[in-house]
Structures are given as structure tokens and as C-alpha cells.
Scaffold this active site. Structure first.
Site, PDB file in Angstrom:
ATOM      1  CE  LYS A 193       0.117  -2.275   3.775  1.00 31.48           C
ATOM      2  NZ  LYS A 193       0.374  -3.109   4.982  1.00 31.48           N
ATOM      3  CG  ASP A 195      -2.766  -4.115   0.339  1.00 33.43           C
ATOM      4  OD1 ASP A 195      -1.941  -4.750  -0.326  1.00 33.43           O
ATOM      5  OD2 ASP A 195      -3.063  -4.386   1.519  1.00 33.43           O
ATOM      6  CD1 TRP A 261       1.617  -7.711  -0.911  1.00 30.48           C
ATOM      7  CD2 TRP A 261       0.853  -7.836  -3.016  1.00 30.48           C
ATOM      8  NE1 TRP A 261       0.316  -7.342  -0.910  1.00 30.48           N
ATOM      9  CE2 TRP A 261      -0.179  -7.411  -2.175  1.00 30.48           C
ATOM     10  CE3 TRP A 261       0.600  -7.972  -4.380  1.00 30.48           C
ATOM     11  CZ2 TRP A 261      -1.456  -7.117  -2.647  1.00 30.48           C
ATOM     12  CZ3 TRP A 261      -0.666  -7.687  -4.863  1.00 30.48           C
ATOM     13  CH2 TRP A 261      -1.672  -7.271  -3.995  1.00 30.48           C
ATOM     14  N   GLY A 262       6.103  -6.987  -4.557  1.00 33.66           N
ATOM     15  CA  GLY A 262       7.089  -7.482  -5.518  1.00 33.66           C
ATOM     16  C   GLY A 262       6.487  -7.933  -6.836  1.00 33.66           C
ATOM     17  CG  ASP A 282       1.156  -9.912   3.679  1.00 35.23           C
ATOM     18  OD1 ASP A 282       1.504  -9.158   2.753  1.00 35.23           O
ATOM     19  OD2 ASP A 282       0.003  -9.926   4.145  1.00 35.23           O
TER      20      ASP A 282
HETATM   21  C1  GLA Z   1      -2.108  -7.289   2.327  1.00 38.04           C
HETATM   22  C2  GLA Z   1      -0.876  -6.510   2.743  1.00 38.04           C
HETATM   23  C3  GLA Z   1      -0.749  -6.531   4.247  1.00 38.04           C
HETATM   24  C4  GLA Z   1      -2.000  -5.964   4.882  1.00 38.04           C
HETATM   25  C5  GLA Z   1      -3.220  -6.711   4.399  1.00 38.04           C
HETATM   26  C6  GLA Z   1      -4.525  -6.060   4.822  1.00 38.04           C
HETATM   27  O1  GLA Z   1      -1.962  -8.639   2.582  1.00 38.04           O
HETATM   28  O2  GLA Z   1       0.259  -7.039   2.136  1.00 38.04           O
HETATM   29  O3  GLA Z   1       0.395  -5.829   4.647  1.00 38.04           O
HETATM   30  O4  GLA Z   1      -2.108  -4.600   4.555  1.00 38.04           O
HETATM   31  O5  GLA Z   1      -3.251  -6.789   2.988  1.00 38.04           O
HETATM   32  O6  GLA Z   1      -5.648  -6.780   4.404  1.00 38.04           O
END
Ligand code: GLA
Length: 640
Positions: A193, A195, A261-262, A282
Site C-alpha cells: 500500500k 500512501d 484518497w480520491g 479514511d
Molecule cells: C492514511 C491512510 C490510512 C492509513 C494511515 C497510516 O491516513 O489513508 O489508510 O494507512 O495513513 O498512517
């Protein structure tokens, strides 16, 4: 050392870079609408169906350790969930202690992951070996920038990387090849994943950068403003990550999870860059936040396909509004994620999860909807603030329907054969996938749906289109390669909950997820019913002018559609020509059509054709004001 063999996976490399090559060709000719004769959505990696598993974040945040992760992994195996498809065990943020300055190698928190110190140097190999021996897969977390999300946002430093500014730079930026090699070839992970906080939160003016805690990195991602995001810069980094993933995974056994996140209009292009792509910020264990995340993906049915899925975030079953005291809500959350073809990533401490919740996430019939090989995200057959009806075409030819009551009062919902694109004069059989009860109806039936309940049925009936399939019934085979959007703008249709982490400070959540105007099944790009020249179409694809849709043809003999400028167009002058291509060759073409003119029927013989492309081209006019409709667009069986 069981590292994966480091050979250049030539075939896979071409598969991904072919995408870049097509884009370059279109750019070279200056014509993105030229047929490409290929399916350009992301298809490398192992995501033929949405990934299922568990992730540490919703359960533990950064307070993770080996016992917690392996404890949940063990319960996944012991409870039978692994056998039902839950295989990925993903460590989220919080595992890294520092980047070693001598060689740039990342070091794992030794107190939290004791097995990482048993090798020479710090290594997750003993940990991933253990998961693999349990028949599971292993996932890791990193960031596009130099630093992660928790480093930017965590109020407490206990679990964060330690040492000098450089030692605390544990993200991928400047280390893509080295880190991907470490994660996949050396440590044996199968999933990453990535980020985006490192490209968002570390501008020169951010308080932590000013305080000297972190090095500045000019933000290219702005969650609140698509206009201020540098989309190409974000895409370029994901391209580099993909090239490294292919280099270090010769067997192709990897998944790339995009987590921006879009932001940066990723709801439109995530399908070309990763196995899954977050469509929103989130989730929290609050009903209203689940609704926001659901809404961020539910109208993106044409942007998800086998190989690349919309990701409205991990499940929050087990906590808050989805705990053992809220089984209706937990069932809804699970049913909706299944219908959306969302990844089913459990986010709770499974060592102590109540049996009733384990039963919900273990419902094999609902899981089967999510894992259906056809890979069609459900489409909205009915859409209102309080009730939604979602229909999903399954590989067998049967359908699934979910009737979702978002509100606080019970609703007697009318479910009709038309919602299901089934004949209204033939019997329809429903199997309730929660109670397992069978029932039948002809034409229409009433179904009581309790507050916050989602009723889910498998459906068998006679298709309205007996010898074919509407394109809008099989979004998994339709890719909006060019959707005509030239100036991305926020999608106002997404429910805006309070974010949770910021309380109700500030002005609230504005529409912020670009994607408004994207291609839609059975709807115009702006959410109206499809209409051409005054005639309505219950089935079809709505898209903006200057668009190109790729359609995978699985043996159908003919494509038919009634095409025209949609009556909702604000541009009344723009003329649009519609073209159907088969494997790059022009098969059929309309005359130039304007607003108000009746639909023109188009038909193309698809014998032997693998990739169909539907192009709507306008020489003048404004795409965003010129929605067009492929009314009743359908693939017909040979001989029809
Ligand atoms: C972001 C992501 C979450 C998680 C956190 C970790 O907010 O969107 O899903 O991975 O970071 O810090």
C-alpha cells in the site's frame, strides 16, 4: 535465502509499459481518441478479483506488533476465513524505526517485531515465511514521499521512526528501486500500500518542517483542491513504482494499492496505475462516514475492472457503529463493500472478534458476489437519499441485488423486474443471502427494509435482452480510456460526513473528490436519465463528448446502440460524430449529431473482434457541456 529470482520480467514489463507507449502514441499523433486496439486498464499484478484479507490500521493504528498481526492471521486460518478467500495480512503504518544511513536500508522496529532481528540485519523474511507457511500472503506499507502519514499527523511520537531527519525518512521518495527490491525480493512481501502524505503534508510552511523535524518536499497532492494538485507528478511516481514492482517480482505475484484518497482526480486514473485505488479519505467506525466512503465509489462503476478496483477503504466491522451491538449496520457495511467489488480487508483485532461478526464476514454467499469472476461492480438501479437499489451482473448470468436503506425509518421498497433488466412477464426467483429464504415474483414485489438494513438477494429470471447484454450490465468489460473530462471538478453527489479526526472545527467537508462528469452506466455523466431527442433510455452508457470507451468482446457478434447528444447538454450547437471501431478498424460511423436531433441507430459486426472502441468526437464545443448517450448500447450473440 529464499529471495524471489531477480530476472527482468520482460513480458510483464511490456504489459505495463505498453500503457505508457499507447499514451505516447496518442500524444504523438495529438489524438487521444484514435483507436488503440487494446485494453489499457491496469492488468498486471494479482487482482483478478478484489483482494481479501486483514490490515492492521483500523484495529491498532501505529501501535502494532508481531503478536497482534500473527494473532489475527491465526484466527483467519482457524476460523475458516482463509479458506473462504481472506489471504492478505497487511502491516500498515508504524513498522519502520529508521533508514540506515550507511546503505539506505530500512530497519524494522526490533521491539515490536522480534523475529526481524533473528536474521543477519533487520529482516521481515522470518515473518513473511511464517505467513506463507500458513497459506497466507503478506502486505507492507510505504509512502510516495520521504515520510509517512503518521509522521505528519500522529499527535504522539511513541511509534514513529527515530533518529536524525535523514534516518526518519522511511518513505519511497528517492529510494523506489531499493525499497521495492527490499520489500518484494528480499523480504518476500506480496502486496504494497503506497500512501500519499509525503507528497501532501511536508510543504516548507508546515509546522513540523519549520520546526526542523522534517525536510520540506513541495506538496503535489492537495486533497482539498484538484486544481492545485500536480496530477502528472503523482502519476510519474506510480509509474516508477510499477516498473520497480515488475523488476523485482518476476512471477508477477504482487498487488499495488494506491492510497491518495480520491485526490488529484485519481478516481479517474487509478484504474490505469494500480490494483486498487482509494476513492476517498479514511473511513471511521461511524455510520455516516461509511456512507461517505460508499458514495465515493458507488458511481464509479465503469472505473473498476478485473485487475484494478475502486477502494472505499478497509472494513470497520468490529468497532463503533459496526460492532457486535450493531449487526444490521455491520451486515450493511459488508454487503455494500461486496457489491462494490471493494477489497474486503478486515480491520479489527480478530483475536477477540465476536462470533456473530465472524459469521457476517464469513458469509460465503456474499463473499461470492465480491469474488465473482466477471468483475462487474454493481450499478445503481434506483438512487435516492434514503434508499438505493444496486444490481450486479454475475458471471453465471444470474444477478445480485442489494436494497439499502440509508435512513432511520423502515421502507417498503418496490423491486421491479425493470430494475433488474429482467422480463416483467416471467417469474423472478430471489434467494435472500442473509436468511437463505427463497421467494418468487412476477413484475414487481415489495420488500420491507429496516433502518440501515441492506437486503441482498441472488436473482434468477429471464433477461430483457434475451440474446445479449447491455454494456451497462457489464461495467467490468467497459473502460473509459478517455472520458472527455478536461477540467476535473469535485463530485457533489458524495455524502459529506464530519471527518471524525477534526471534529466539527472549520466549515465542514466540502465536495472534494474530483470525478464529476465521468462516464456512467444507465445515467448521464451528471446523474440525469439518458435522453436523446426526447426519447428516454433505461439502459445505456452516458459519457462526455470527445471520449473513447474500450469494450472487451467475449465472443459477441454485433454491437448496437442508438446514439446522440443527450438532451441534458447545455451546449446546443456542438456536433458529435459517433464511431465504432473493432480491433482498431472503423466499423460504423454516425453523421454529425446535435442537441435535439433524434437518436441515430448504429450497428457493427463484431465477428472475430476482441476490442471494441466507442468514440464520440466533437470538433468544436465544450466537452463538459456536451454529454452524449450510447442509448441501449448492447452486445448481441452471433446470429442476432
Ligand atoms: C492514511 C491512510 C490510512 C492509513 C494511515 C497510516 O491516513 O489513508 O489508510 O494507512 O495513513 O498512517
Amino acid at each position: 535465502m529464499q529471495s524471489k529470482i531477480k530476472l527482468m520480467p520482460a513480458l510483464l514489463m511490456c504489459a505495463f509499459l505498453g500503457q505508457a507507449a499507447t499514451a505516447a502514441t496518442s500524444a504523438a499523433t495529438g489524438d487521444p481518441l484514435a483507436p488503440s486496439a487494446r485494453w489499457s486498464a491496469y492488468s498486471i499484478g494479482r487482482a483478478a478479483t478484489p483482494p481479501m484479507g486483514w490490515s492492521s490500521w483500523n484495529a491498532f493504528g501505529t501501535d502494532i506488533d508481531e503478536a497482534k498481526v500473527l494473532g489475527s492471521a491465526q484466527r483467519i486460518v482457524d476460523s475458516g476465513l482463509a479458506a473462504k478467500g481472506y489471504r492478505y495480512i497487511n502491516i500498515d503504518d508504524g513498522w519502520a524505526i529508521r533508514r540506515q544511513q550507511t546503505d539506505g536500508r530500512l530497519i524494522i522496529r526490533p521491539d515490536r517485531f522480534p523475529s526481524s532481528t533473528s536474521d543477519q540485519g533487520s529482516s521481515f523474511r522470518p515473518f513473511t515465511d511464517k505467513l506463507h507457511a500458513m497459506g497466507l500472503k503478506a502486505g507492507i506499507y510505504s509512502d510516495l514521499g520521504r515520510n509517512t502519514c503518521s509522521q505528519a499527523y500522529s499527535p504522539d511520537k511513541t511509534d514513529l521512526p527515530q533518529g536524525s531527519v535523514a534516518e526518519r525518512e522511511v518513505g519511497l521518495y528517492g529510494h523506489i528501486d531499493q525499497d521495492i527490491a527490499l520489500y518484494f525480493a528480499d523480504w518476500g512481501f506480496d502486496f504494497i500500500k503506497v500512501d500519499g502524505c509525503g507528497l501532501r503534508a511536508y510543504g516548507a510552511n508546515s509546522p513540523k518542517v519549520r520546526a526542523g523535524e522534517f525536510r520540506a518536499l513541495p506538496p503535489v497532492l492537495d486533497l482539498q483542491s484538484v486544481n492545485r494538485s500536480d496530477i502528472a507528478a503523482v502519476q510519474a511516481e506510480f509509474k516508477e513504482i510499477n516498473a520497480a514492482l515488475l523488476r523485482h517480482n518476476p512471477d508477477g505475484d504482487f498487488l499495488l494499492s494506491l492510497c491518495v484518497w480520491g485526490a488529484a482526480n485519481v478516481r479517474a486514473w487509478g484504474k490505469d496505475y494500480g490494483s486498487l485505488s482509494r476513492t476517498s479519505d479514511d473511513i471511521t467506525p461511524a455510520w455516516t462516514r461509511m456512507l461517505t466512503n460508499f458514495d465515493s465509489a458507488v458511481r464509479r462503476e465503469l472505473y473498476a475492472h478485473p485487475g484494478s478496483w475502486n477502494d472505499p477503504d478497509m472494513l470497520f466491522i468490529g468497532k463503533g457503529d459496526f460492532d457486535a451491538g450493531h449487526l444490521t449496520e455491520a451486515r450493511s457495511h459488508f454487503s455494500l463493500w461486496a457489491m462494490l467489488n471493494a477489497p474486503l480487508m478486515l480491520g479489527t483485532d480478530l483475536r477477540s472478534t465476536a462470533p456473530a461478526l465472524m459469521e457476517i464476514v464469513g458469509n460465503a454467499d456474499i463473499i461470492a458476489l465480491n469474488q465473482d469472476p466477471a468483475g462487474n461492480q454493481a450499478t445503481l438501479a434506483y438512487d435516492a437519499d434514503d434508499l438505493a437499489i444496486l444490481v450486479k451482473q454475475l458471471d453465471s448470468g444470474d444477478k445480485a441485488v442489494a436494497i439499502f436503506n440509508r435512513g432511520l425509518a423502515p421502507i417498503d421498497a418496490d423491486l421491479t423486474a425493470e430494475h433488474l433488466k429482467l422480463r416483467k412477464d416471467a417469474q423472478v426467483t430471489l434467494t435472500d443471502l442473509w436468511t437463505k429464504a427463497d421467494s418468487t415474483f412476477t413484475g414487481a414485489t415489495k420488500l420491507r427494509v429496516a433502518p440501515r438494513e441492506t437486503r441482498v438477494f441472488r436473482v434468477h429470471g429471464e433477461r430483457t435482452l434475451a440474446h445479449g447484454v447491455y454494456l451497462s450490465e457489464q461495467p467490468g468489460n467497459v473502460n473509459p480510456a478517455v472520458d472527455g473530462v478536461t477540467r476535473p471538478q469535485p463530485d457533489p453527489s458524495i455524502f459529506r460526513s464530519s471527518a471524525g479526526w477534526s471534529g466539527t472545527k472549520g466549515a465542514g467537508e466540502r465536495p472534494m473528490y474530483a470525478g464529476w462528469g465521468g462516464a456512467r452506466a444507465d445515467s448521464t455523466p451528471y446523474g440525469q436519465t439518458l435522453h436523446i431527442g426526447g426519447a428516454g433510455y433505461a439502459a445505456g452508457v452516458g459519457v462526455l463528448a470527445n471520449s473513447r470507451l474500450e469494450v472487451r468482446n467475449k465472443g459477441y457478434g454485433r454491437l448496437t446502440a442508438e446514439v446522440g447528444v443527450d438532451d441534458s447538454a447545455r451546449d446546443r450547437n456542438g456536433a458529435v460524430t459517433f464511431m465504432i471501431y473493432g480491433d482498431g478498424k472503423l466499423l460504423s460511423r454516425s453523421k454529425p449529431l446535435r442537441w435535439g436531433q433524434p437518436a441515430q441507430p448504429l450497428s457493427a459486426n463484431l465477428q472475430g473482434v476482441k476490442i471494441v472502441e466507442l468514440v464520440a468526437r466533437s470538433t468544436a464545443g465544450d466537452n463538459e457541456q456536451l454529454p452524449v448517450s450510447w442509448g441501449n448500447a448492447a452486445l448481441l450473440s452471433p446470429g442476432h
